[in-house]
Design a protein around this motif. Sequence first.
Motif, mmCIF file in Angstrom:
data_model
loop_
_atom_site.group_PDB
_atom_site.id
_atom_site.type_symbol
_atom_site.label_atom_id
_atom_site.label_comp_id
_atom_site.label_asym_id
_atom_site.label_seq_id
_atom_site.Cartn_x
_atom_site.Cartn_y
_atom_site.Cartn_z
ATOM 1 N N LEU A 16 44.505 44.684 43.453
ATOM 2 C CA LEU A 16 43.478 44.679 44.500
ATOM 3 C C LEU A 16 43.155 43.239 44.849
ATOM 4 O O LEU A 16 43.138 42.387 43.968
ATOM 5 N N VAL A 17 42.853 42.981 46.126
ATOM 6 C CA VAL A 17 42.378 41.639 46.473
ATOM 7 C C VAL A 17 40.853 41.643 46.434
ATOM 8 O O VAL A 17 40.227 42.706 46.454
ATOM 9 N N ASN A 18 40.260 40.450 46.357
ATOM 10 C CA ASN A 18 38.808 40.306 46.391
ATOM 11 C C ASN A 18 38.074 41.136 45.338
ATOM 12 O O ASN A 18 37.054 41.748 45.629
ATOM 13 N N VAL A 19 38.586 41.198 44.136
ATOM 14 C CA VAL A 19 37.857 41.907 43.068
ATOM 15 C C VAL A 19 36.582 41.097 42.812
ATOM 16 O O VAL A 19 36.645 39.934 42.413
ATOM 17 N N ASP A 20 35.424 41.712 43.109
ATOM 18 C CA ASP A 20 34.189 40.934 43.048
ATOM 19 C C ASP A 20 33.438 41.186 41.747
ATOM 20 O O ASP A 20 33.751 42.112 41.001
ATOM 21 N N THR A 21 32.439 40.338 41.512
ATOM 22 C CA THR A 21 31.724 40.414 40.233
ATOM 23 C C THR A 21 30.888 41.686 40.115
ATOM 24 O O THR A 21 30.594 42.124 39.016
ATOM 25 N N ASP A 22 30.513 42.288 41.251
ATOM 26 C CA ASP A 22 29.796 43.567 41.178
ATOM 27 C C ASP A 22 30.735 44.668 40.666
ATOM 28 O O ASP A 22 30.303 45.616 40.035
ATOM 29 N N MET A 23 32.028 44.556 40.972
ATOM 30 C CA MET A 23 32.996 45.523 40.439
ATOM 31 C C MET A 23 33.216 45.263 38.953
ATOM 32 O O MET A 23 33.315 46.183 38.157
ATOM 33 N N PRO A 63 46.394 55.326 28.788
ATOM 34 C CA PRO A 63 46.685 55.006 27.384
ATOM 35 C C PRO A 63 47.431 53.681 27.221
ATOM 36 O O PRO A 63 47.112 52.897 26.323
ATOM 37 N N ALA A 64 48.343 53.375 28.122
ATOM 38 C CA ALA A 64 49.147 52.164 27.979
ATOM 39 C C ALA A 64 48.310 50.898 28.033
ATOM 40 O O ALA A 64 48.682 49.872 27.472
ATOM 41 N N TYR A 65 47.187 50.970 28.739
ATOM 42 C CA TYR A 65 46.469 49.728 29.021
ATOM 43 C C TYR A 65 45.110 49.598 28.345
ATOM 44 O O TYR A 65 44.356 48.691 28.624
ATOM 45 N N ARG A 66 44.813 50.541 27.478
ATOM 46 C CA ARG A 66 43.473 50.523 26.873
ATOM 47 C C ARG A 66 43.225 49.276 26.031
ATOM 48 O O ARG A 66 42.086 48.874 25.833
ATOM 49 N N ASN A 67 44.293 48.694 25.533
ATOM 50 C CA ASN A 67 44.126 47.490 24.721
ATOM 51 C C ASN A 67 44.701 46.258 25.409
ATOM 52 O O ASN A 67 45.134 45.314 24.748
ATOM 53 N N ALA A 68 44.698 46.287 26.726
ATOM 54 C CA ALA A 68 45.285 45.161 27.469
ATOM 55 C C ALA A 68 44.594 43.856 27.096
ATOM 56 O O ALA A 68 43.379 43.820 26.885
ATOM 57 N N GLU A 69 45.373 42.809 27.025
ATOM 58 C CA GLU A 69 44.815 41.486 26.739
ATOM 59 C C GLU A 69 44.991 40.549 27.927
ATOM 60 O O GLU A 69 44.478 39.439 27.935
ATOM 61 N N VAL A 70 45.806 41.011 28.890
ATOM 62 C CA VAL A 70 46.059 40.207 30.088
ATOM 63 C C VAL A 70 45.754 41.098 31.289
ATOM 64 O O VAL A 70 46.003 42.304 31.247
ATOM 65 N N LEU A 71 45.195 40.508 32.335
ATOM 66 C CA LEU A 71 44.931 41.262 33.556
ATOM 67 C C LEU A 71 45.619 40.540 34.717
ATOM 68 O O LEU A 71 45.473 39.328 34.863
ATOM 69 N N ILE A 72 46.376 41.306 35.510
ATOM 70 C CA ILE A 72 47.043 40.721 36.676
ATOM 71 C C ILE A 72 46.375 41.300 37.919
ATOM 72 O O ILE A 72 46.232 42.516 38.032
ATOM 73 N N SER A 73 45.955 40.457 38.833
ATOM 74 C CA SER A 73 45.254 40.993 39.998
ATOM 75 C C SER A 73 45.553 40.184 41.264
ATOM 76 O O SER A 73 46.367 39.257 41.246
ATOM 77 N N GLY A 74 44.871 40.582 42.365
ATOM 78 C CA GLY A 74 45.128 39.985 43.674
ATOM 79 C C GLY A 74 44.275 38.758 43.948
ATOM 80 O O GLY A 74 43.484 38.329 43.106
ATOM 81 N N GLU A 75 44.411 38.231 45.141
ATOM 82 C CA GLU A 75 43.773 36.955 45.452
ATOM 83 C C GLU A 75 42.249 37.033 45.478
ATOM 84 O O GLU A 75 41.670 38.108 45.641
ATOM 85 N N ASN A 76 41.639 35.870 45.306
ATOM 86 C CA ASN A 76 40.181 35.715 45.337
ATOM 87 C C ASN A 76 39.488 36.530 44.245
ATOM 88 O O ASN A 76 38.421 37.104 44.448
ATOM 89 N N PHE A 77 40.087 36.573 43.074
ATOM 90 C CA PHE A 77 39.523 37.331 41.955
ATOM 91 C C PHE A 77 38.198 36.696 41.507
ATOM 92 O O PHE A 77 38.077 35.489 41.416
#
Lengths: 201, 468
Positions: A16-23, A63-77
Amino acid sequence: MDKFTTVTGVAAPLDLVNVDTDMIIPKQFLKTIARTGLGKNLFDEMRFDRQGRENPDFVLNQPAYRNAEVLISGENFGCGSSREHAPWAIKDFGIRVVIAPSFADIFFNNCSKNGILAIPMPQDVVDVLMEDARKGANARMTVDLGNQKVTTSDGQEFGFQIDAFKKHCLLNGLDDIGLTMEKAAAIDTFEAKNATLHPWV
Amino acid sequence: MTAPRTLYDKIWDDHLVQEDADGTCLIYIDRHLVHEVTSPQAFEGLRMTNRKVRAPEKTIAVPDHNVPTTEGRDTHIDNVESRIQVEALDKNARDFGVQYYPVSDIRQGIVHIVGPEQGWTLPGMTVVCGDSHTATHGAFGSLAHGIGTSEVEHVLATQTLIQQKSKNMKVEITGKLPAGVTAKDITLSVIGATGTAGGTGHVIEYCGEAIRALSMEGRMTVCNMAIEGGARAGLIAPDETTFDYVMGRPHAPKGAKWEAALSYWKTLFSDEGAHFDKVVTLKGEDIAPVVTWGTSPEDVLPITGVVPDPESFKGGKVEAVRRSLAYMGLEPGMKLTDIAIDAVFIGSCTNGRIEDLRAAAEILKGKKIAQGVRGLVVPGSGLVRAQAEEEGLAQIFLDAGFEWRLAGCSMCLAMNPDQLAEGERCASTSNRNFEGRQGFKGRTHLLSPAMAAAAAIAGHLTDVRELV
Ligand code: SF4
């Protein structure tokens, strides 16, 4: 602050782009006077319905991501508010690295102060990492701060840039305030000079 | 001869305490504003390390984010967590000896309205607060930006901040604004043009004839939303309008100090030929009254427009717009003026000043809000509220059917009881239309106070120019 050296773990794709702090952490969870315990409410309105039931489609509930340690996301995170509760929640959940094409300024700063590595990388690299993250729990990504390198599950390597001071603080888990207090003499001098130059301040 | 410098360069240079070999800078902070939500952990940090507040006389605390806006709040706050935060601020302010405006004080209000109103914010200063809309103070030609809680603690302990210098960006608004177009339309239009990441890594200086013509209130509205354009801060060079506003305020300099300050302030402008890394120019004449249709402040269109088609966007924005429209309950092609609303919120640090209330009251005078629409006016400070009562504006709002509240952030971020119900749609003068911002599953359309008043009367988004 916790030291950051190398993380090898599952990467979660949040395309997602623009993941904001309210999210990242809705405001009803800002009413705390502590720094910890916010991980259970990370992405709350996307992760749960009003009755507190998990939304099975949301990536961190799979289930695959419940213990994720890295997050990949879109611009303006991380755009939006200055709330440090956002990196506190990310950290408390267990995520140590966020990779996106760009970050909002304040969020970016807040991350390094909490031992989280936020890495801006070009969109085409993020696209590759996003694909790698989609492979699930067995695809583990490695983020090596010392060598400034991200390695995908199939061995592709990508270098990244980081400010030397930030890197130093992260690697050694240094507390900014302690470092600045060592410069007290310079601050005293500045204040004395300013009292003459700008006495109205 | 020194090279020509921008306004930002000048303020930066005048606050540089130390620069390390790697370019990391220590910057002195002249004013630190503190509120109840982002400060408790910082004060706690000081206690744990036995540190003091270095300059309590430069630190101002006021509760605003989660205080109720109804009577009786000075003696009791129902919500336990809010009460604990306000009590913590009370205690911290007193224990550490900082300037404090509790809810019982008529000067209490939104931190970014109280600072300028009391004369704490002055041209050429560095101002920080654990709140992103600190950018507001840039209207005075002060370098003002939001910081996180770790940085709040850092400033409390050292009165400095570790910073990297940002780039310079110029946003010029030429010419004159058409009738019915306000500062809010300027700032939203700029974000519409540059996107929410357009200013990332930059400090914006707003300039041009249309900016010069704005009052201080209008300039604060413009700078307030610099952060929504991704910029670290927004700035406007001080001029006579600024000096007139500042003169005589409780904490503004007086006598010889005023004269000294004034001659310094008059040097605060970007030199001819100063370098800007990015320049954006909009024609004032082209700016229309605008509204947002989506869940990002960049989702801006003139009120005469229609809801856009997600497919008309590129890259990650396609999915973001699809998600946005689903959340907002809107269909592509729908006229913006056909969007019916349930609530109107007039207030916030973007538009909670006296001029904003005047603009809304002007439209509402002698009119009633549409049946079924709930209207809320929340003045930005106790003093704004008192002035509005004196000017008869409060009565206009009440007669029109609005609720007239006590000062605070209120439905701008809905941390207090002022919230939208699920699915409710609000015409709001605040600054963020993010999902859930004004209440869980609440829907927000950002607009100017005059446009908000017009929407209240019509019961749907509408073009204020048709009412004046
Ligand atoms: S009014 Fe809104 S934007 Fe302004 S300080 Fe309060 S919550 Fe933040």
